[in-house]
Design a protein around this motif. Sequence first.
Motif, PDB file in Angstrom:
ATOM      1  N   GLU A   1       2.716  -6.910  -2.376  1.00  0.00           N
ATOM      2  CA  GLU A   1       1.467  -7.619  -2.674  1.00  0.00           C
ATOM      3  C   GLU A   1       1.315  -8.856  -1.808  1.00  0.00           C
ATOM      4  N   ASN A   2       2.434  -9.481  -1.471  1.00  0.00           N
ATOM      5  CA  ASN A   2       2.389 -10.740  -0.720  1.00  0.00           C
ATOM      6  C   ASN A   2       3.470 -10.687   0.357  1.00  0.00           C
ATOM      7  N   PRO A   3       3.249  -9.879   1.421  1.00  0.00           N
ATOM      8  CA  PRO A   3       4.344  -9.588   2.354  1.00  0.00           C
ATOM      9  C   PRO A   3       4.781 -10.794   3.175  1.00  0.00           C
ATOM     10  N   PRO A   4       6.098 -10.998   3.298  1.00  0.00           N
ATOM     11  CA  PRO A   4       6.612 -12.013   4.223  1.00  0.00           C
ATOM     12  C   PRO A   4       6.182 -11.654   5.647  1.00  0.00           C
ATOM     13  N   ASN A   5       6.214 -12.631   6.543  1.00  0.00           N
ATOM     14  CA  ASN A   5       5.702 -12.430   7.901  1.00  0.00           C
ATOM     15  C   ASN A   5       6.804 -11.908   8.818  1.00  0.00           C
ATOM     16  N   HIS A   6       7.146 -10.611   8.685  1.00  0.00           N
ATOM     17  CA  HIS A   6       8.074 -10.015   9.639  1.00  0.00           C
ATOM     18  C   HIS A   6       7.845  -8.510   9.724  1.00  0.00           C
ATOM     19  N   TYR A   7       8.552  -7.891  10.677  1.00  0.00           N
ATOM     20  CA  TYR A   7       8.256  -6.498  11.018  1.00  0.00           C
ATOM     21  C   TYR A   7       8.405  -5.551   9.844  1.00  0.00           C
ATOM     22  N   GLU A   8       9.568  -5.570   9.170  1.00  0.00           N
ATOM     23  CA  GLU A   8       9.788  -4.578   8.106  1.00  0.00           C
ATOM     24  C   GLU A   8       8.827  -4.775   6.926  1.00  0.00           C
ATOM     25  N   ALA A   9       8.442  -6.017   6.656  1.00  0.00           N
ATOM     26  CA  ALA A   9       7.506  -6.249   5.546  1.00  0.00           C
ATOM     27  C   ALA A   9       6.157  -5.607   5.864  1.00  0.00           C
ATOM     28  N   LYS A  10       5.745  -5.752   7.131  1.00  0.00           N
ATOM     29  CA  LYS A  10       4.488  -5.159   7.580  1.00  0.00           C
ATOM     30  C   LYS A  10       4.587  -3.632   7.511  1.00  0.00           C
ATOM     31  N   ARG A  11       5.704  -3.123   7.971  1.00  0.00           N
ATOM     32  CA  ARG A  11       5.918  -1.669   7.972  1.00  0.00           C
ATOM     33  C   ARG A  11       5.951  -1.123   6.530  1.00  0.00           C
ATOM     34  N   ALA A  12       6.564  -1.885   5.627  1.00  0.00           N
ATOM     35  CA  ALA A  12       6.615  -1.457   4.219  1.00  0.00           C
ATOM     36  C   ALA A  12       5.206  -1.320   3.656  1.00  0.00           C
ATOM     37  N   CYS A  13       4.313  -2.246   4.021  1.00  0.00           N
ATOM     38  CA  CYS A  13       2.923  -2.180   3.536  1.00  0.00           C
ATOM     39  C   CYS A  13       2.217  -0.956   4.106  1.00  0.00           C
ATOM     40  N   GLU A  14       2.464  -0.668   5.392  1.00  0.00           N
ATOM     41  CA  GLU A  14       1.855   0.524   6.003  1.00  0.00           C
ATOM     42  C   GLU A  14       2.335   1.792   5.303  1.00  0.00           C
ATOM     43  N   LEU A  15       3.647   1.858   5.054  1.00  0.00           N
ATOM     44  CA  LEU A  15       4.214   3.048   4.403  1.00  0.00           C
ATOM     45  C   LEU A  15       3.710   3.175   2.969  1.00  0.00           C
ATOM     46  N   ASN A  16       3.557   2.053   2.304  1.00  0.00           N
ATOM     47  CA  ASN A  16       3.052   2.075   0.928  1.00  0.00           C
ATOM     48  C   ASN A  16       1.630   2.619   0.896  1.00  0.00           C
ATOM     49  N   ALA A  17       0.818   2.248   1.905  1.00  0.00           N
ATOM     50  CA  ALA A  17      -0.555   2.762   1.974  1.00  0.00           C
ATOM     51  C   ALA A  17      -0.561   4.249   2.319  1.00  0.00           C
ATOM     52  N   LEU A  18       0.379   4.654   3.174  1.00  0.00           N
ATOM     53  CA  LEU A  18       0.412   6.041   3.652  1.00  0.00           C
ATOM     54  C   LEU A  18       0.985   7.005   2.605  1.00  0.00           C
ATOM     55  N   LEU A  19       2.008   6.557   1.868  1.00  0.00           N
ATOM     56  CA  LEU A  19       2.743   7.470   0.964  1.00  0.00           C
ATOM     57  C   LEU A  19       2.529   7.140  -0.512  1.00  0.00           C
ATOM     58  N   GLY A  20       2.205   5.918  -0.829  1.00  0.00           N
ATOM     59  CA  GLY A  20       2.064   5.473  -2.224  1.00  0.00           C
ATOM     60  C   GLY A  20       0.604   5.519  -2.641  1.00  0.00           C
ATOM     61  N   PRO A  21       0.060   4.427  -3.150  1.00  0.00           N
ATOM     62  CA  PRO A  21       0.756   3.161  -3.372  1.00  0.00           C
ATOM     63  C   PRO A  21       1.682   3.188  -4.587  1.00  0.00           C
ATOM     64  N   LYS A  22       2.700   2.366  -4.493  1.00  0.00           N
ATOM     65  CA  LYS A  22       3.721   2.283  -5.536  1.00  0.00           C
ATOM     66  C   LYS A  22       3.097   2.002  -6.907  1.00  0.00           C
ATOM     67  N   GLY A  23       3.492   2.781  -7.866  1.00  0.00           N
ATOM     68  CA  GLY A  23       3.062   2.545  -9.243  1.00  0.00           C
ATOM     69  C   GLY A  23       1.693   3.106  -9.589  1.00  0.00           C
ATOM     70  N   ALA A  24       0.962   3.663  -8.593  1.00  0.00           N
ATOM     71  CA  ALA A  24      -0.396   4.157  -8.849  1.00  0.00           C
ATOM     72  C   ALA A  24      -0.349   5.475  -9.624  1.00  0.00           C
ATOM     73  N   GLU A  25      -1.437   5.753 -10.327  1.00  0.00           N
ATOM     74  CA  GLU A  25      -1.582   7.008 -11.069  1.00  0.00           C
ATOM     75  C   GLU A  25      -1.586   8.172 -10.072  1.00  0.00           C
ATOM     76  N   GLN A  26      -2.336   8.010  -9.001  1.00  0.00           N
ATOM     77  CA  GLN A  26      -2.414   9.020  -7.938  1.00  0.00           C
ATOM     78  C   GLN A  26      -1.780   8.449  -6.666  1.00  0.00           C
ATOM     79  N   THR A  27      -0.737   9.088  -6.193  1.00  0.00           N
ATOM     80  CA  THR A  27      -0.114   8.634  -4.950  1.00  0.00           C
ATOM     81  C   THR A  27      -0.348   9.690  -3.877  1.00  0.00           C
ATOM     82  N   ALA A  28      -0.243   9.273  -2.614  1.00  0.00           N
ATOM     83  CA  ALA A  28      -0.514  10.186  -1.495  1.00  0.00           C
ATOM     84  C   ALA A  28       0.509  11.319  -1.449  1.00  0.00           C
ATOM     85  N   VAL A  29       1.742  11.041  -1.800  1.00  0.00           N
ATOM     86  CA  VAL A  29       2.749  12.106  -1.886  1.00  0.00           C
ATOM     87  C   VAL A  29       3.364  12.107  -3.289  1.00  0.00           C
TER      88      VAL A  29
END
Length: 290
Positions: A70-98
């Motif tokens: 929700e509030n990503p720190p300013n570095h590479y993996e945090a940014k990548r985690a947000c991208e992956l969460n959008a692509l595969l999640g989102p975490k905790g949602a009723e409907q997730t992409a996978v």
Amino acid sequence: MIRRVAVTGGTHGNELTGVYLVKKWQQNPELVQRESFETLTLHTNPEAIKACRRYIDRDLNRSFATADLENPPNHYEAKRACELNALLGPKGAEQTAVDFILDLHSTTANMGLSLVVSSDSPLTWEAVRYLCAKVPELKVYRWRGDEEDAFVDSIAPNGFAIEVGPVPQGVLRSDLFMKTEALVYHLLDFFERRNSGEAVPETAQKVTVYDHVGLIDYPRDANGDLDGMVHEARQDQDFTLIKQGDPLFRKLDGTVIRYEGEEPLYTLFINEAAYYEKGFAMTLARKITL
Ligand SMILES: [Zn+2]
């Protein structure tokens, strides 16, 4: 119904089994295609793979806590985690992409072919029971930390990680590569059979699980530097019992530190290279039947 499954590799850029399995499947997608669902294969940490390092700024496999997404720190993996969460999640949602994430790892510890499971979902455990029946050598480690699960597979409602070892960082071993590959095909076949409504009678009713109890750090000096190493009698003894008085560490001066716990427990991830910085030399687990 399982609609979409993600098989991910390279979450740690120097764990080449997953990196090259994903490459193989991207070149030969028919190997992971099944009739009734879609399989997505993906390198989760491309910059770390390029550098052949575990991570660039922070361990990606500890970057999926809700607060960080929700509030990503300013570095590479945090940014990548947000991208992956959008692509595969989102975490905790009723409907997730996978519906399911299988994240491929390797370890320098003598863990053989093992699963690290932190999800409680019924489908996750159904899959675990099926794989245990199909692959008798498979071991199951149930991880339960004090904090929220921040692993890659936590952004889907179901999933786990495969850990295979011993394999050094930055090294490919064909025996462990092929074992991991076969396990992935068993899992995909399980989803296919389950989707078709077919009974899957060989699914084990009970499985042996190594249930996380705690972590043990290396002996260290006042500055936090190592003051010893895993004792030679404990090295490579993953999934074996340790009892009070058994040798645990050998200090630099040669003295032996012994295990003091009253309850005999099992030792896992012994002397894993990536955990020196995390401050643990092995994990302790209790063997249970689920
Ligand atoms: Zn890993």
